[in-house]
Design a protein around this motif. Sequence first.
Motif, short mmCIF file in Angstrom:
data_model
loop_
_atom_site.label_atom_id
_atom_site.label_comp_id
_atom_site.label_asym_id
_atom_site.label_seq_id
_atom_site.Cartn_x
_atom_site.Cartn_y
_atom_site.Cartn_z
N ALA A 162 0.83 -1.20 0.00
CA ALA A 162 0.00 0.00 0.00
C ALA A 162 0.86 1.26 0.00
O ALA A 162 0.58 2.24 -0.69
CB ALA A 162 -0.93 0.00 1.22
N GLN A 163 1.96 1.22 0.79
CA GLN A 163 2.86 2.36 0.83
C GLN A 163 3.54 2.57 -0.51
O GLN A 163 3.66 3.70 -0.99
CB GLN A 163 3.90 2.17 1.93
CG GLN A 163 4.85 3.36 2.06
CD GLN A 163 5.88 3.16 3.15
OE1 GLN A 163 6.38 2.05 3.33
NE2 GLN A 163 6.20 4.20 3.88
N ARG A 164 3.98 1.48 -1.12
CA ARG A 164 4.67 1.60 -2.41
C ARG A 164 3.75 2.19 -3.47
O ARG A 164 4.17 3.02 -4.28
CB ARG A 164 5.20 0.24 -2.85
CG ARG A 164 6.39 -0.24 -2.02
CD ARG A 164 6.83 -1.63 -2.41
NE ARG A 164 7.96 -2.07 -1.60
CZ ARG A 164 8.47 -3.29 -1.65
NH1 ARG A 164 7.94 -4.21 -2.45
NH2 ARG A 164 9.50 -3.61 -0.90
N ILE A 165 2.49 1.76 -3.47
CA ILE A 165 1.55 2.28 -4.46
C ILE A 165 1.22 3.74 -4.17
O ILE A 165 1.26 4.59 -5.07
CB ILE A 165 0.26 1.43 -4.47
CG1 ILE A 165 0.57 0.02 -4.98
CG2 ILE A 165 -0.81 2.10 -5.33
CD1 ILE A 165 -0.60 -0.93 -4.87
N SER A 166 0.91 4.04 -2.90
CA SER A 166 0.50 5.41 -2.57
C SER A 166 1.64 6.41 -2.76
O SER A 166 1.40 7.56 -3.14
CB SER A 166 -0.02 5.47 -1.13
OG SER A 166 1.00 5.17 -0.19
N LEU A 167 2.88 6.00 -2.53
CA LEU A 167 4.02 6.89 -2.75
C LEU A 167 4.50 6.84 -4.19
O LEU A 167 5.14 7.78 -4.67
CB LEU A 167 5.17 6.53 -1.81
CG LEU A 167 4.92 6.72 -0.31
CD1 LEU A 167 6.19 6.46 0.48
CD2 LEU A 167 4.39 8.11 -0.02
N GLY A 168 4.18 5.74 -4.88
CA GLY A 168 4.55 5.66 -6.29
C GLY A 168 3.78 6.65 -7.14
O GLY A 168 4.28 7.11 -8.18
N ILE A 169 2.57 6.98 -6.72
CA ILE A 169 1.75 7.94 -7.48
C ILE A 169 2.42 9.32 -7.55
O ILE A 169 2.63 9.85 -8.65
CB ILE A 169 0.34 8.03 -6.87
CG1 ILE A 169 -0.39 6.71 -7.07
CG2 ILE A 169 -0.45 9.18 -7.51
CD1 ILE A 169 -1.70 6.61 -6.30
N PRO A 170 2.77 9.95 -6.41
CA PRO A 170 3.43 11.26 -6.51
C PRO A 170 4.80 11.19 -7.16
O PRO A 170 5.21 12.13 -7.85
CB PRO A 170 3.52 11.73 -5.06
CG PRO A 170 3.48 10.48 -4.24
CD PRO A 170 2.55 9.57 -5.00
N LEU A 171 5.53 10.08 -6.95
CA LEU A 171 6.83 9.95 -7.61
C LEU A 171 6.66 9.93 -9.13
O LEU A 171 7.44 10.55 -9.86
CB LEU A 171 7.53 8.67 -7.15
CG LEU A 171 8.22 8.74 -5.78
CD1 LEU A 171 8.77 7.36 -5.40
CD2 LEU A 171 9.35 9.76 -5.78
N THR A 172 5.64 9.23 -9.60
CA THR A 172 5.36 9.18 -11.04
C THR A 172 4.98 10.56 -11.56
O THR A 172 5.43 10.98 -12.64
CB THR A 172 4.23 8.18 -11.33
OG1 THR A 172 4.62 6.88 -10.86
CG2 THR A 172 3.94 8.11 -12.82
N VAL A 173 4.15 11.27 -10.79
CA VAL A 173 3.76 12.62 -11.20
C VAL A 173 4.96 13.54 -11.27
O VAL A 173 5.17 14.26 -12.27
CB VAL A 173 2.70 13.20 -10.21
CG1 VAL A 173 2.46 14.68 -10.49
CG2 VAL A 173 1.40 12.42 -10.31
N GLY A 174 5.78 13.53 -10.23
CA GLY A 174 6.96 14.40 -10.20
C GLY A 174 7.95 14.07 -11.30
O GLY A 174 8.46 14.97 -11.99
N LEU A 175 8.22 12.77 -11.49
CA LEU A 175 9.15 12.35 -12.54
C LEU A 175 8.62 12.69 -13.92
O LEU A 175 9.38 13.16 -14.79
CB LEU A 175 9.40 10.84 -12.43
CG LEU A 175 10.33 10.38 -11.31
CD1 LEU A 175 10.27 8.87 -11.17
CD2 LEU A 175 11.77 10.82 -11.59
N SER A 176 7.33 12.49 -14.15
CA SER A 176 6.75 12.76 -15.46
C SER A 176 6.85 14.24 -15.82
O SER A 176 7.25 14.60 -16.93
CB SER A 176 5.28 12.31 -15.49
OG SER A 176 5.17 10.92 -15.26
#
Length: 235
Positions: A162-176
Amino acid sequence: MYIVRNEEQMAKGLFWLCMSVFLNAFGNALTVKAALGSAPWTAAGINISNATGLTVGNALIILGLITLIADDLLRRRWNGIKDIFNFLYMLSFGYLIDFWLFLMQSVDVNGWFLRTVACVFGVLCIAAALSIYFRVNLVLHPFDDLLKILRENYLHGNVVLAQRISLGIPLTVGLSIGLFRHHLLGINLGTAVSFLCMGYFILFFDRFIHLHLDQKALSQRHLPHWGHRVKHSKA
């Protein structure tokens, strides 16, 4: 006598909640100022801010509002008064980050050593704030509510996933945003430290900071309360 005790506990809870949001916003602002990477959601806010001209705090408020709506969609219902309190907490957090960044405008953080110290200290401030915030357990930022919903409703209690998914969302946004603009901001040392070590830091402050709160008394008041504490996982 019992009512007086409840009122005292609520006053203590609100005091510690205010302390935690001030400290959390300060820590996040310090990592932004150090420019060596911030927690994933803040990193996403930095890249949105750079792309749109919004302040970092306003960018985080927009992200929080979108997440709040997503939380209710995932929950398949409006969360009522709890959503209102969560929204107010999110609003306070965003504006306080801008407040601290405004106060830090004239402060110079130069050189790798000083920036590293400021960044790590900022992450520790965030961890201390989250330790307080999770134990007070009166409100949830929509980012934390997302993790809670994923964990309990979709991932059979698996907090790591759950943590990986929930933190993966902002990381993907920032990286994109950063890769699209060829100017990546906010994702660096501080992001890695936050992602890998935040839970351990929170556990340390759980033992170090004593709140002396009666959770049973707090749970009987008007502010929203969830039956058990969210695991250490704030972005």
